[in-house]
Design an enzyme around this catalytic site. Structure first.
Site, PDB file in Angstrom:
ATOM      1  N   PHE A 149       1.125  -1.793   0.041  1.00 26.10           N
ATOM      2  CA  PHE A 149       0.030   0.341  -0.319  1.00 26.10           C
ATOM      3  C   PHE A 149       1.042   1.136  -0.186  1.00 26.10           C
ATOM      4  CE2 PHE A 149       1.069  -0.014   4.761  1.00 26.10           C
ATOM      5  CZ  PHE A 149       1.200   1.646   5.139  1.00 26.10           C
ATOM      6  N   LYS A 173      -1.170  -6.907  -9.717  1.00 33.36           N
ATOM      7  CA  LYS A 173      -1.888  -7.595  -8.464  1.00 33.36           C
ATOM      8  C   LYS A 173      -1.583  -6.025  -7.079  1.00 33.36           C
ATOM      9  CE  LYS A 173      -3.105  -8.597  -4.603  1.00 33.36           C
ATOM     10  NZ  LYS A 173      -3.118  -7.688  -3.407  1.00 33.36           N
ATOM     11  N   GLU A 176      -5.081  -3.642  -1.752  1.00 33.87           N
ATOM     12  CA  GLU A 176      -7.117  -3.546  -1.858  1.00 33.87           C
ATOM     13  C   GLU A 176      -7.033  -2.494  -1.104  1.00 33.87           C
ATOM     14  OE1 GLU A 176      -4.716  -6.392  -0.445  1.00 33.87           O
ATOM     15  OE2 GLU A 176      -6.007  -7.464   0.576  1.00 33.87           O
ATOM     16  N   SER A 226       5.509  -7.346   3.242  1.00 34.97           N
ATOM     17  CA  SER A 226       5.997  -7.557   3.861  1.00 34.97           C
ATOM     18  C   SER A 226       6.983  -8.704   4.812  1.00 34.97           C
ATOM     19  CB  SER A 226       4.937  -7.087   6.065  1.00 34.97           C
ATOM     20  OG  SER A 226       4.064  -7.751   5.325  1.00 34.97           O
ATOM     21  N   CYS A 281       9.427   2.261   3.552  1.00 33.65           N
ATOM     22  CA  CYS A 281      10.529   0.725   4.025  1.00 33.65           C
ATOM     23  C   CYS A 281      12.045   1.493   4.187  1.00 33.65           C
ATOM     24  CB  CYS A 281      10.451  -0.170   2.491  1.00 33.65           C
ATOM     25  SG  CYS A 281      11.195   0.241   0.942  1.00 33.65           S
ATOM     26  N   GLU A 383       9.638  -4.827  12.864  1.00 34.53           N
ATOM     27  CA  GLU A 383       9.432  -2.948  12.429  1.00 34.53           C
ATOM     28  C   GLU A 383       8.009  -2.666  13.049  1.00 34.53           C
ATOM     29  OE1 GLU A 383       7.597  -4.208   7.676  1.00 34.53           O
ATOM     30  OE2 GLU A 383       8.937  -2.034   7.391  1.00 34.53           O
TER      31      GLU A 383
END
Ligand code: NAD
Length: 498
Positions: A149, A173, A176, A226, A281, A383
């Protein structure tokens, strides 16, 4: 309510699975739209479209492919404001940050425009008597990308722009949580002249990801997200015979040496730790100070800088950062802050319970600052992915450098110093994939290559740059000779050592 549909063969395709995801407005906490969640059959439809488009696209000469990419780049530039606003409305990052996200995507498209040069093979004349050897980089076929995301423009471009430039066709893909920008990218790519089916977008969750990983017609998968899911994607995809690169999570450290320019270090780290609410990240959530005086000064100045940050709605031009992506993520960040307290770190600034007048249900988290964090703490090992900076105190550079080197993640690291030799030695020795010297977020430019080490990346090829071209192509090597007349003595005989 608005619905976000799949995009297959150049058309918006309404989902048939009967399953939908909620798209939130992180500023208000309201559901603002629904997104289709694909079934296996819908993934299949997208793969079929990419498969049908493959022969013609793979045979299109690289200069023609590049012309479409040049046009796409122009369209992205013309539409950057609209894309950035759409991105902010679903992600929550401030619009200036979203523009940076789109711009980083444009940078990769610009790199991919060089495909006629980048995909050239190699040639050796006279490798033997009358023998020449050449190699070529051929497309793999139908490829797929699964994205997180936090960079809904840049990361899809990392994948599809380079893959399609190489002659592959593609199924994307996206996350969402903020799927609208990836669909706009596909629409603009079509507008740039790409044939139908070259780029398709299916939305979905684990069902769609599994359908991609097991699909017999998909040859390669690039994943960013992740680490646990990256590892799952890597092992499942490779078990199904695919080439897979899977980038995971991060916990990047910034080392502040006693000879660092403290003004620069504080200014750089406040942006790198709290910018985009820490949802990068390549954020810098751990500061390692070397020596007591450095630590004391850094914490004092960082506290002041963090207290002066403005948290606001994503459209607020004066805000330094906006809300985080979801209520669940806000709760997770706040739980980690409590964990840090329970583990004995000193909470100097507490961002929990941050509320914005008029937006009380928005997913806002204020800046948090911890001092005296220790390497054994779970809040240090994991994280957090939020606006939380943890300061670890070290006595020497060796002690400081061992922290990122031993950490489970190895995405990025930075050192702040005025000692070139120490910096050079650090860069050479540290067990991390991307290193900044007086640069807090060392994201390599698009014509270099992006990727971490250890649990930050599974597979051995990075994103974009020359490594990206290698990932999205397979090499074929041809050894040829054209003997004249009767083959006679020129025949290869067994044994062939002569
Ligand atoms: P995520 O792992 O939750 O989701 C990533 C993708 O995986 C999404 O498309 C999602 O739909 C899919 N997914 C989610 N759960 C799944 C499951 N159980 N099985 C199969 N697929 C699943 O990540 P996120 O929250 O969207 O993104 C944040 C994470 O991504 C952070 O850990 C961040 O560090 C990482 N990230 C890494 C890089 C990098 O280059 N190393 C870059 C950006 C983000």
């Amino acid at each position: 309510m608005r619905s976000v549909h799949h995009y297959i063969s150049g058309k918006s395709v309404e989902g048939q699975s009967g399953r939908f995801g909620d798209i939130y407005n992180p500023n208000t906490g309201d559901v603002q739209a629904k997104v289709d969640l694909a079934s296996d059959a819908e993934v299949d439809k997208a793969v079929e479209a990419a498969k049908a488009a493959l022969p013609e696209w793979a045979a299109t000469n690289p200069q023609r492919r590049a012309r479409i990419l040049f046009k796409f780049k122009d369209l992205l530039e013309q539409n950057i404001d609209e894309l950035a606003e759409l991105l902010s409305s679903e992600h929550g990052k401030v619009v200036a940050d979203s523009k940076g996200d789109v711009q980083r995507g444009i940078d990769v498209v610009e790199f991919a425009c060089g495909i006629p040069h980048l995909q050239k093979g190699e040639y050796t004349e006279g490798a033997g008597p009358g023998i020449d050897v050449y190699s070529m980089r051929q497309p793999l076929g139908v490829c797929a990308g699964i994205t997180p995301f936090n960079f809904p423009a840049m990361i899809p471009c990392w994948m599809f722009a380079v893959s399609i430039a190489c002659g592959n066709t593609f199924v994307l893909k996206p996350s969402e949580k903020d799927p609208s920008v990836p669909v706009r990218l596909a629409e603009l790519f079509m507008e740039a002249g790409a044939p139908e089916g070259v780029l398709n977008v299916v939305h979905g969750d684990k069902t769609a990801v599994d359908a991609i990983l097991k699909h017999p017609d998909i040859k390669a998968v690039s994943f960013v997200g992740s680490s646990d899911i990256a590892q799952y994607v890597y092992s499942t995809g490779t078990a199904h015979g695919k080439r897979v690169q899977a980038m995971g999570g991060a916990k990047n450290h910034g080392i502040i040496m006693p000879d660092a320019n403290m003004d620069q270090a504080v200014k750089d780290i406040v942006g790198a730790a709290y910018g985009s609410a820490g949802e990068r990240c390549m954020a810098l959530p751990v500061a390692v100070t070397v020596g007591k005086d450095t630590g004391d000064e850094f914490v004092e100045r960082m506290l002041e800088a963090a207290q002066n940050l403005k948290v606001g709605v994503s459209t607020d031009k004066d805000a330094h950062y906006g809300p985080v992506v979801s209520a669940a993520h806000k709760a997770k960040i706040e739980e980690y802050i409590q964990l840090g307290v329970d583990e004995g770190a000193d909470l100097k600034l507490d961002g929990r319970g941050h509320s914005l007048q008029g937006h009380e249900n928005g997913f806002f988290v204020g800046p948090s600052l911890f001092d005296n964090v220790k390497a054994g703490m779970k809040s240090y090992t994991d994280e957090i992915f939020g606006p939380v900076l943890q300061v670890v105190r070290a006595e020497t550079l060796e002690e400081a450098a061992a922290l990122p080197s031993k950490h489970q993640y190895g995405n990025g690291v930075a050192i702040f110093t005025s000692n070139g030799r120490a910096a050079r030695e650090f860069a050479a020795q540290v067990n991390v994939g991307m290193v900044g010297v007086n640069v807090p977020i060392p994201v390599p430019v698009s014509y270099h290559t992006f990727g971490g080490w250890k649990r930050s990346a599974f597979g051995d090829t990075n994103q974009h740059g020359p490594e990206g071209i290698r990932f999205w192509t397979k090499i074929k090597t041809v050894t040829q000779r054209w003997p004249e007349g009767d083959i006679g003595d020129q025949a290869f005989v067994i044994p062939t050592m002569q």
